[in-house]
Design a protein around this motif. Structure first.
Motif, mmCIF file in Angstrom:
data_model
loop_
_atom_site.group_PDB
_atom_site.id
_atom_site.type_symbol
_atom_site.label_atom_id
_atom_site.label_comp_id
_atom_site.label_asym_id
_atom_site.label_seq_id
_atom_site.Cartn_x
_atom_site.Cartn_y
_atom_site.Cartn_z
ATOM 1 N N ASP A 276 0.657 -1.176 -0.066
ATOM 2 C CA ASP A 276 0.214 0.027 -0.064
ATOM 3 C C ASP A 276 0.710 1.098 -0.092
ATOM 4 O OD1 ASP A 276 -2.237 -1.741 -0.078
ATOM 5 O OD2 ASP A 276 -2.600 -1.187 2.287
ATOM 6 N N CYS A 277 1.925 1.284 0.939
ATOM 7 C CA CYS A 277 2.740 2.541 1.073
ATOM 8 C C CYS A 277 4.023 2.761 -0.062
ATOM 9 C CB CYS A 277 3.118 2.755 2.616
ATOM 10 S SG CYS A 277 1.751 2.486 3.603
ATOM 11 N N GLY A 278 4.396 1.455 -0.260
ATOM 12 C CA GLY A 278 5.486 1.519 -1.254
ATOM 13 C C GLY A 278 6.843 1.132 -0.394
ATOM 14 N N PHE A 279 7.802 0.335 -0.936
ATOM 15 C CA PHE A 279 8.969 -0.037 -0.397
ATOM 16 C C PHE A 279 9.758 1.162 0.006
ATOM 17 C CE2 PHE A 279 13.629 -0.835 -0.511
ATOM 18 C CZ PHE A 279 13.589 -2.139 0.517
ATOM 19 N N GLY A 280 10.090 1.099 1.414
ATOM 20 C CA GLY A 280 10.983 2.392 1.721
ATOM 21 C C GLY A 280 10.363 3.310 2.484
ATOM 22 N N ASN A 281 8.935 3.570 2.507
ATOM 23 C CA ASN A 281 8.215 4.344 3.387
ATOM 24 C C ASN A 281 8.031 3.743 4.643
ATOM 25 O OD1 ASN A 281 8.025 6.135 0.853
ATOM 26 N ND2 ASN A 281 6.511 5.134 0.074
ATOM 27 N N TRP A 282 8.862 3.570 5.298
ATOM 28 C CA TRP A 282 8.815 2.783 6.613
ATOM 29 C C TRP A 282 7.851 3.566 7.703
ATOM 30 C CZ3 TRP A 282 9.359 -1.526 5.475
ATOM 31 C CH2 TRP A 282 10.424 -2.097 4.556
ATOM 32 N N GLN A 283 7.921 4.945 7.729
ATOM 33 C CA GLN A 283 6.966 5.468 8.664
ATOM 34 C C GLN A 283 5.567 5.331 8.191
ATOM 35 O OE1 GLN A 283 8.002 7.290 11.420
ATOM 36 N NE2 GLN A 283 5.904 6.714 11.970
ATOM 37 N N ASP A 284 5.067 5.424 6.974
ATOM 38 C CA ASP A 284 3.771 5.264 6.714
ATOM 39 C C ASP A 284 3.569 3.807 6.693
ATOM 40 O OD1 ASP A 284 3.562 7.734 5.732
ATOM 41 O OD2 ASP A 284 3.942 7.199 3.715
ATOM 42 N N VAL A 285 4.431 2.675 6.523
ATOM 43 C CA VAL A 285 4.216 1.496 6.857
ATOM 44 C C VAL A 285 3.730 1.230 8.165
ATOM 45 C CG1 VAL A 285 5.194 -1.015 6.769
ATOM 46 C CG2 VAL A 285 5.508 0.463 4.725
ATOM 47 N N ALA A 286 4.837 1.707 9.213
ATOM 48 C CA ALA A 286 4.513 1.505 10.703
ATOM 49 C C ALA A 286 3.238 2.303 10.800
ATOM 50 C CB ALA A 286 5.742 1.973 11.462
ATOM 51 N N ASN A 287 2.878 3.271 10.555
ATOM 52 C CA ASN A 287 1.612 3.849 11.004
ATOM 53 C C ASN A 287 0.315 2.871 10.551
ATOM 54 O OD1 ASN A 287 2.916 6.178 11.649
ATOM 55 N ND2 ASN A 287 2.815 7.338 9.968
ATOM 56 N N GLN A 288 0.468 2.328 9.479
ATOM 57 C CA GLN A 288 -0.538 1.656 9.058
ATOM 58 C C GLN A 288 -0.683 0.375 9.800
ATOM 59 O OE1 GLN A 288 -1.151 1.007 4.951
ATOM 60 N NE2 GLN A 288 -1.728 -1.130 5.007
#
Length: 147
Positions: free
Chosen positions: A89-101
């Motif tokens: 959903d957030c894209g590889f490397g967008n770790w803050q967005d991944v963590a938020n999700q």
């Protein structure tokens, strides 16, 4: 306990409870004697001894959950699935967005886990290589030469 398959974290992706029609939240019960289709009950209906048509309260059952480790003792299968979905959903490397999700892991934990188990994992890399080689071999066998 049975391990869950293709269901995501979204409760609307799971079938409803046959007793009260509510969305199933883990853990829930699957009758081992009824089906197909599978006969699922929420814990509340199960504990009340819900019976319906051929389903009886004394049937054997399985507890359905994804609250178990797969690749790392500190990550549940549900979190593994949520991580993969969040990266998609957030894209590889967008770790803050991944963590938020994900809501259960930090940015650093998400990145470290994903890199260790899905990028730098020799087993995973060799599987991808085998898939790529199989696809190339399939293409080579079916290619028509142009003269």
């Amino acid at each position: 306990m049975d391990r869950l398959g293709p269901f995501s974290n979204d409760p609307s992706d799971k079938p409803p409870c046959r007793g009260c029609s509510s969305y199933l939240m883990e853990p829930y019960i699957k009758c081992a004697e009824c089906g197909p289709p599978p006969f699922f009950l929420c814990l509340q209906c199960f504990t009340r001894g819900f019976e319906y048509k051929k389903h009886q309260s004394d049937h054997t059952y399985e507890i359905m959950t994804s609250d178990f480790p797969v690749l790392d003792p500190s990550w549940t299968a549900q979190e593994e699935m949520a991580l993969l979905e969040a990266v998609m959903d957030c894209g590889f490397g967008n770790w803050q967005d991944v963590a938020n999700q994900m809501c259960t892991k930090t940015k650093e934990e998400c990145e470290k886990h994903y890199m260790k188990h899905f990028i730098n994992n020799p087993l995973f890399a060799s599987t991808l290589l085998n898939l790529k080689q199989a696809e190339e071999a399939k293409t080579a066998d079916t290619a028509i030469p142009f003269h």
